[in-house]
Each structure stands twice: as C-alpha cells, then as structure tokens.
Design a protein around this motif. Structure first.
Motif, mmCIF file in Angstrom:
data_model
loop_
_atom_site.group_PDB
_atom_site.id
_atom_site.type_symbol
_atom_site.label_atom_id
_atom_site.label_comp_id
_atom_site.label_asym_id
_atom_site.label_seq_id
_atom_site.Cartn_x
_atom_site.Cartn_y
_atom_site.Cartn_z
ATOM 1 N N PRO A 149 0.885 -1.464 0.054
ATOM 2 C CA PRO A 149 0.065 -0.034 -0.044
ATOM 3 C C PRO A 149 0.870 1.183 0.088
ATOM 4 N N ASP A 150 2.096 1.289 0.331
ATOM 5 C CA ASP A 150 2.928 2.247 0.250
ATOM 6 C C ASP A 150 3.150 2.968 -1.195
ATOM 7 N N MET A 151 2.831 2.360 -2.210
ATOM 8 C CA MET A 151 2.719 2.901 -3.407
ATOM 9 C C MET A 151 1.370 3.778 -3.672
ATOM 10 N N ILE A 152 0.642 3.865 -2.895
ATOM 11 C CA ILE A 152 -0.474 4.522 -3.013
ATOM 12 C C ILE A 152 -0.036 6.093 -2.845
ATOM 13 N N GLY A 153 -0.466 7.102 -3.824
ATOM 14 C CA GLY A 153 0.153 8.334 -3.705
ATOM 15 C C GLY A 153 1.492 8.601 -4.414
ATOM 16 N N GLN A 154 2.073 7.428 -4.994
ATOM 17 C CA GLN A 154 3.353 7.429 -5.567
ATOM 18 C C GLN A 154 3.151 7.227 -7.088
ATOM 19 N N VAL A 155 2.336 6.366 -7.431
ATOM 20 C CA VAL A 155 2.058 5.708 -8.665
ATOM 21 C C VAL A 155 0.577 6.237 -9.464
ATOM 22 N N ASP A 156 0.555 5.857 -10.685
ATOM 23 C CA ASP A 156 -0.617 6.300 -11.434
ATOM 24 C C ASP A 156 -1.428 5.034 -11.466
ATOM 25 N N GLY A 157 -0.871 3.904 -11.549
ATOM 26 C CA GLY A 157 -1.605 2.659 -11.890
ATOM 27 C C GLY A 157 -0.699 1.228 -11.279
ATOM 28 N N ILE A 158 -1.385 0.209 -11.044
ATOM 29 C CA ILE A 158 -0.909 -1.028 -10.626
ATOM 30 C C ILE A 158 -0.780 -1.957 -11.431
ATOM 31 N N LEU A 159 0.395 -2.887 -11.539
ATOM 32 C CA LEU A 159 0.379 -4.011 -12.253
ATOM 33 C C LEU A 159 0.609 -5.139 -11.083
ATOM 34 N N LEU A 160 -0.744 -5.873 -10.847
ATOM 35 C CA LEU A 160 -0.729 -7.080 -9.950
ATOM 36 C C LEU A 160 -0.387 -8.137 -10.661
ATOM 37 N N ALA A 161 0.960 -8.592 -10.814
ATOM 38 C CA ALA A 161 1.563 -9.448 -11.625
ATOM 39 C C ALA A 161 1.913 -10.760 -10.881
ATOM 40 N N PRO A 166 -6.217 2.748 -11.132
ATOM 41 C CA PRO A 166 -6.414 1.588 -12.145
ATOM 42 C C PRO A 166 -5.417 0.489 -11.688
ATOM 43 N N ILE A 167 -5.885 -0.457 -11.951
ATOM 44 C CA ILE A 167 -5.224 -1.779 -11.641
ATOM 45 C C ILE A 167 -5.418 -2.837 -12.660
ATOM 46 N N TYR A 168 -4.258 -3.640 -13.059
ATOM 47 C CA TYR A 168 -3.988 -4.574 -13.960
ATOM 48 C C TYR A 168 -3.989 -5.962 -13.164
ATOM 49 N N ILE A 169 -5.033 -6.702 -12.962
ATOM 50 C CA ILE A 169 -5.185 -7.718 -12.266
ATOM 51 C C ILE A 169 -4.713 -9.265 -13.201
ATOM 52 N N ASP A 170 -3.557 -9.692 -12.887
ATOM 53 C CA ASP A 170 -3.338 -10.789 -13.596
ATOM 54 C C ASP A 170 -4.406 -11.942 -13.766
ATOM 55 N N LYS A 171 -4.434 -12.734 -14.834
ATOM 56 C CA LYS A 171 -5.381 -13.926 -14.951
ATOM 57 C C LYS A 171 -5.096 -15.056 -13.828
ATOM 58 N N PRO A 172 -6.261 -15.546 -13.654
ATOM 59 C CA PRO A 172 -7.448 -15.188 -13.561
ATOM 60 C C PRO A 172 -7.668 -14.318 -12.474
ATOM 61 N N ILE A 173 -8.564 -13.245 -12.718
ATOM 62 C CA ILE A 173 -9.072 -12.430 -11.650
ATOM 63 C C ILE A 173 -9.551 -13.413 -10.388
ATOM 64 N N ALA A 174 -10.501 -14.421 -10.770
ATOM 65 C CA ALA A 174 -11.060 -15.414 -9.759
ATOM 66 C C ALA A 174 -11.288 -16.587 -10.834
ATOM 67 N N ILE A 175 -11.638 -17.476 -9.697
ATOM 68 C CA ILE A 175 -11.958 -18.707 -10.543
ATOM 69 C C ILE A 175 -13.569 -19.252 -10.053
ATOM 70 N N ASN A 176 -14.147 -18.000 -9.432
ATOM 71 C CA ASN A 176 -15.739 -18.227 -9.345
ATOM 72 C C ASN A 176 -16.408 -16.976 -9.513
ATOM 73 N N LYS A 177 -17.533 -17.221 -9.883
ATOM 74 C CA LYS A 177 -18.373 -15.573 -10.221
ATOM 75 C C LYS A 177 -18.643 -14.906 -8.951
ATOM 76 N N LYS A 178 -18.898 -15.449 -7.811
ATOM 77 C CA LYS A 178 -18.780 -14.969 -6.510
ATOM 78 C C LYS A 178 -17.983 -14.100 -6.105
ATOM 79 N N GLN A 179 -16.551 -14.641 -6.312
ATOM 80 C CA GLN A 179 -15.362 -13.637 -5.795
ATOM 81 C C GLN A 179 -14.774 -12.784 -7.171
#
Length: 298
Positions: free
Chosen positions: A88-100, A120-133
């Motif tokens: 979370p220390d990146m908050i305020g320092q960056v314009d976007g996140i790569l959740l790799a 804005p955040i790029y969440i690597d595949k798969p974002i989840a393996i069920n629709k609820k999550q």
C-alpha cells in the motif's frame, strides 16, 4: 499526457511476470536478467530491440514482492528505481498498479487498498475462479474501467482470424484448444482467445467433464449447437493450440510470440488509463470466469 508511473506487485509460484512486464516498459539489465529464474523471459526479451520495442507512455517505478531479495533482483533486472516495504506504500506515488501475480486467492486482498484509493489496476489472470469472488472484486471499483484483467493470449497475433481464414473455415462446427498445467490458472489462456474467435453463440446448455490426474478435458455445448473443448494437460508437454473445424475447412493455430501478446495487453491497459480505449467488457470477463468455474471438479 505525462509518462505514467506504475507499481508492480509479485511474486507467485511459477510466474515471472514482474520481470517481463516491467522490462516491457523499462527495458532490462542483461547482467542481472540472465539470472532470472524463468529462462524463457531473458530468451524472448533478448530477441527484441530496446528501447525501440518498449512501451513509452509508462514506466515501472516501484516494486513490492513478499521477499526483499526477490524485489531487489527484479528491480535490478528490469530497471525499477524504488522498492517498498508494504505494497500500500505505492498509493500516492504511482498512477497505476500491475498486480503481476496469478495466485487468484490473494487478488481481493491485494487489490482492495488500490481500488479504494481509486487507482487503475491490472489484475493478472484469472481475476478469480468463481463468479462470487470476481463480483466481490469488481464491486470495489470506484469507476467503470478501474479494473483491467485478461489473459494476454487473448491478444496473441496467432489467434487472430483474417477474413480470408474465416472464409476458408466456413461456419464453425467444433473448436478444441489445449494447454499445459492446471485448470485453475491456465485454462483462461485458451478460453479467452476461443471466446473471441467464436463470438456470441448464446448460452452454454451442456457441460461434460473428464477430470483425471490433473488433466481437465471440458466440453461445452452452446445454444447455437457449436461444441468447444478446452483441455489443460497438467505436466504433459503440449503447445498452446486452438483447432477450428468448420463447414468448409480446418485451421490449427499455435501460440508462439509471448512478447507480442504481453505488450499488446499492457498497452491496452495504458490506453484505458489514458482514455484512448474504452474499458474492458466486464460481461466478457464474467463469461470467462463462469467457464472456469463450470470446469472445476464438483
């Protein structure tokens, strides 16, 4: 628009995206990248020309992984300037996140502070393996398009059909696709390009499963009567392949160019941040997640 500052988050088992994604923006230091624990990454990066082949509109400036030594090596390899102690220390320092990271079970926890902060955040595949999550993660969006998620293979040039190819194939009657490794993490790599190829076939009306020895062979029958088979083959060697059977002909598509696919996906994320492209289709993402969920053993 100014150059975007990005933060990258890693690592997960068997996934070298923090090295490769960061290098696509920043270039790389060969002296360190040659020791990357994923040899395929320095191999395909070495075939590119940097900085000409990099994405110019952004730079990965911050990194966090769960291991400081790993963070240091990725940073040196991919020219990342800053290492943070807590993501979370990146908050305020960056314009976007790569959740790799592709350990989907941690995506909600890691993405939540960034989503709440409006990044804005790029969440690597798969974002989840069920629709609820998946719905739980999407519910945290502050605005439409804050989340970007995909399999980069959905952008692979090998899986794009030309008009000539479509004419040669005719009406699709059967599609099969296969990939190595696990259903949970890797089926998405062929589900996404298959869905983009077949277009709207209505709803899935029947699912047949064969699951044995970490191999999943899942057959979906659609309202249109098109049949698609998606297979993950565990550790059995296999190319990433899609076979198309039509009323006029047959085509086999084999994935080869990893760099191209990753760069196209990352560029799309940047274009969405810059409002040059519309947000991803959340309905499409949920259809992908639905297919993954239906393929899991009951």
């Amino acid at each position: 628009m100014k150059e975007l500052k990005l933060g990258v988050i890693g690592m997960s088992d068997g996934n070298g995206h923090p090295y490769s994604w960061s290098a696509i923006f920043n270039g790389f230091n060969d002296a360190y990248m040659k020791d990357c624990p994923f040899p395929v990454i320095p191999d395909y990066l070495s075939k590119q020309s940097f900085p000409e082949d990099s994405i110019f509109e952004g730079k990965v400036s911050y990194i966090w992984t769960q291991d400081k030594e790993i963070s240091k090596h990725v940073a040196k390899s991919s020219n990342i300037e800053h290492i943070v102690e807590h993501y979370p220390d990146m908050i305020g320092q960056v314009d976007g996140i790569l959740l790799a990271r592709d350990d989907y079970e941690h995506h909600l926890e890691i993405s939540e502070p960034f989503l709440k902060a409006g990044l804005p955040i790029y969440i690597d595949k798969p974002i989840a393996i069920n629709k609820k999550q998946a719905n739980k993660i999407f519910s945290l969006q502050k605005y439409k398009g804050q989340i970007f998620t995909c399999s980069a293979l959905g952008y692979a040039k090998e899986f794009q059909l030309t008009d000539k190819m479509k004419t040669e194939i005719g009406n699709l009657e059967y599609v099969e696709a296969c990939i190595m490794k696990s259903w949970e993490k890797y089926s998405i790599h062929i589900i996404e390009p298959v869905l983009k190829i077949i277009g709207d076939q209505g709803e899935i009306k029947l699912v047949n499963k064969t699951i044995s020895n970490n191999k999943h062979i899942i057959t979906y029958t659609w309202d249109s009567h098109l049949v698609t088979t998606i297979s993950t083959l565990g550790e059995s060697p296999s190319p990433i392949k899609i076979r198309l059977f039509g009323s006029k002909g047959y085509k086999e598509l084999v994935f080869e160019d990893t760099f191209y696919a990753f760069k196209k996906a990352l560029q799309h994320f940047i274009n969405i941040i810059k409002k040059e492209d519309p947000p991803i289709n959340q309905g499409f993402v949920m259809k992908v997640v639905d297919m993954i969920e239906r393929g899991l053993e009951s």
